[in-house]
Write an enzyme that holds these catalytic residues in place. Sequence first.
Site, short mmCIF file in Angstrom:
data_model
loop_
_atom_site.label_atom_id
_atom_site.label_comp_id
_atom_site.label_asym_id
_atom_site.label_seq_id
_atom_site.Cartn_x
_atom_site.Cartn_y
_atom_site.Cartn_z
N ASP A 115 -98.29 -26.67 111.62
CA ASP A 115 -96.95 -26.60 112.20
C ASP A 115 -96.02 -25.94 111.19
O ASP A 115 -95.87 -26.43 110.06
CB ASP A 115 -96.47 -28.02 112.54
CG ASP A 115 -95.19 -28.02 113.35
OD1 ASP A 115 -94.89 -27.01 113.99
OD2 ASP A 115 -94.48 -29.05 113.33
N ASP A 129 -94.93 -21.50 116.93
CA ASP A 129 -94.91 -22.02 115.57
C ASP A 129 -95.97 -23.08 115.29
O ASP A 129 -95.90 -23.76 114.26
CB ASP A 129 -93.53 -22.58 115.24
CG ASP A 129 -93.14 -23.76 116.14
OD1 ASP A 129 -93.84 -23.98 117.16
OD2 ASP A 129 -92.14 -24.43 115.84
N GLU A 130 -96.95 -23.26 116.17
CA GLU A 130 -97.98 -24.26 115.89
C GLU A 130 -99.32 -23.84 116.47
O GLU A 130 -99.39 -23.18 117.50
CB GLU A 130 -97.58 -25.64 116.40
CG GLU A 130 -97.47 -25.75 117.91
CD GLU A 130 -97.29 -27.19 118.38
OE1 GLU A 130 -97.98 -28.08 117.86
OE2 GLU A 130 -96.45 -27.40 119.28
#
Length: 401
Positions: free
Chosen positions: A14, A129-130
């Site tokens: 993350d 974003d992960e």
Amino acid sequence: MNTTAPRRLIAHLDMDAFYASVELLRYPQLQGLPVVIGGSRRNPSATAPRSLDDFARLRDYAGRGVITTATYPARALGVHSGMGLMKAAALAPDAILLPMDFEAYRHHSRLFKAAVTAIAPVMEDRGIDEIYLDLTDVPGAQEAVDGDPLGGVRALAQRIKTAVREATGLSCSIGVTPNKLLSKISSDLDKPDGLTVLMHDEVPTRIWPLPVSRINGIGPKATERLAAMGLRTIGELAASPAHELVSAFGRHYGSWLHEAAHGRDDRPVVTWREPKSISRETTFERDLHPRDDRTQLGPIFTRLCEQLASDLVRKNYAGRTVGIKLRYDDFKIVTRSLTLPQPTRDAATIRLWAGRCLKTVPLNRRLRLLGVKMESLVPGDGQPTVTEPDAPYSLPLFDEV
């Protein structure tokens, strides 16, 4: 010969305060300050701020926008993603407010994912974003280092973090466990710039003391219901008999709650997932009336259709069902859809058919949100443009009111 099966190792990576961190690369003078991202999109032609006094402050914001993300100093003041900017201004009036720049965020997203997959190629993309990674068969992951049986995977996780920083200048947090559920929890245990390796025998000591809301899939309503049952921590949930959870929440969700509390999750890392739909929507800074604000709404509606068409082309899909979504000023949501005779990803065709959908809903109230969607997706290569339907419509479009 050693025939022991390799230990299953799943990582959740993350990025730390991703949008805000990308902005800090652009404005390094804001490092360590409370910064909030949201409210509007960045205007590429706007003059760049030269000093701290040139940046907009949260106290000066007026509108209904929400926070997309915030730096950790801003979070320490009580603001968080999804919070209304006006509410956040009461908590952190001096926080700096920056507009969103999705092109920059997507660019850095591509950079960090390319850096990671060069090391661990089995990746499940979970958003900008992960990601999840299957590290089970990555060289070195199963090795013991200096007497530590998990030393190899710790070194691998650190190598991935270093690669992300070298590629983007940004930090990330990683959790490595035997499954996706525990890894998602673990990546948040030591933020920012964290690295947590946790095996199943550590669940009672490291996971059970956490609140039930830390399990991905237990939302606010379920958290409230569990609290009413006296179950506030994951450990308390794990100690609750499965039949009581099934009785309270139903067979499927109740059984899942019991398994999740014990840290059990067999889901694989999925490297490709067919999307069910692709959509674009926008929430207005102020409520817009279909008649009085038609000169604004018409271009917004067209731009949403063009952006949706661009997404379809970029992802190589076409869609056969066009839909719209309206949220009125009383928060009521209305959706409509039409099925085309052939799939399309042509912007003008999407605009035409989305307009047909629009003509079937009341346009007598102010609007808070407008969205368009394509469903029934198929591979996009060679898909033709659809001709105009023959069905008559009586209600006007925004730009025809």
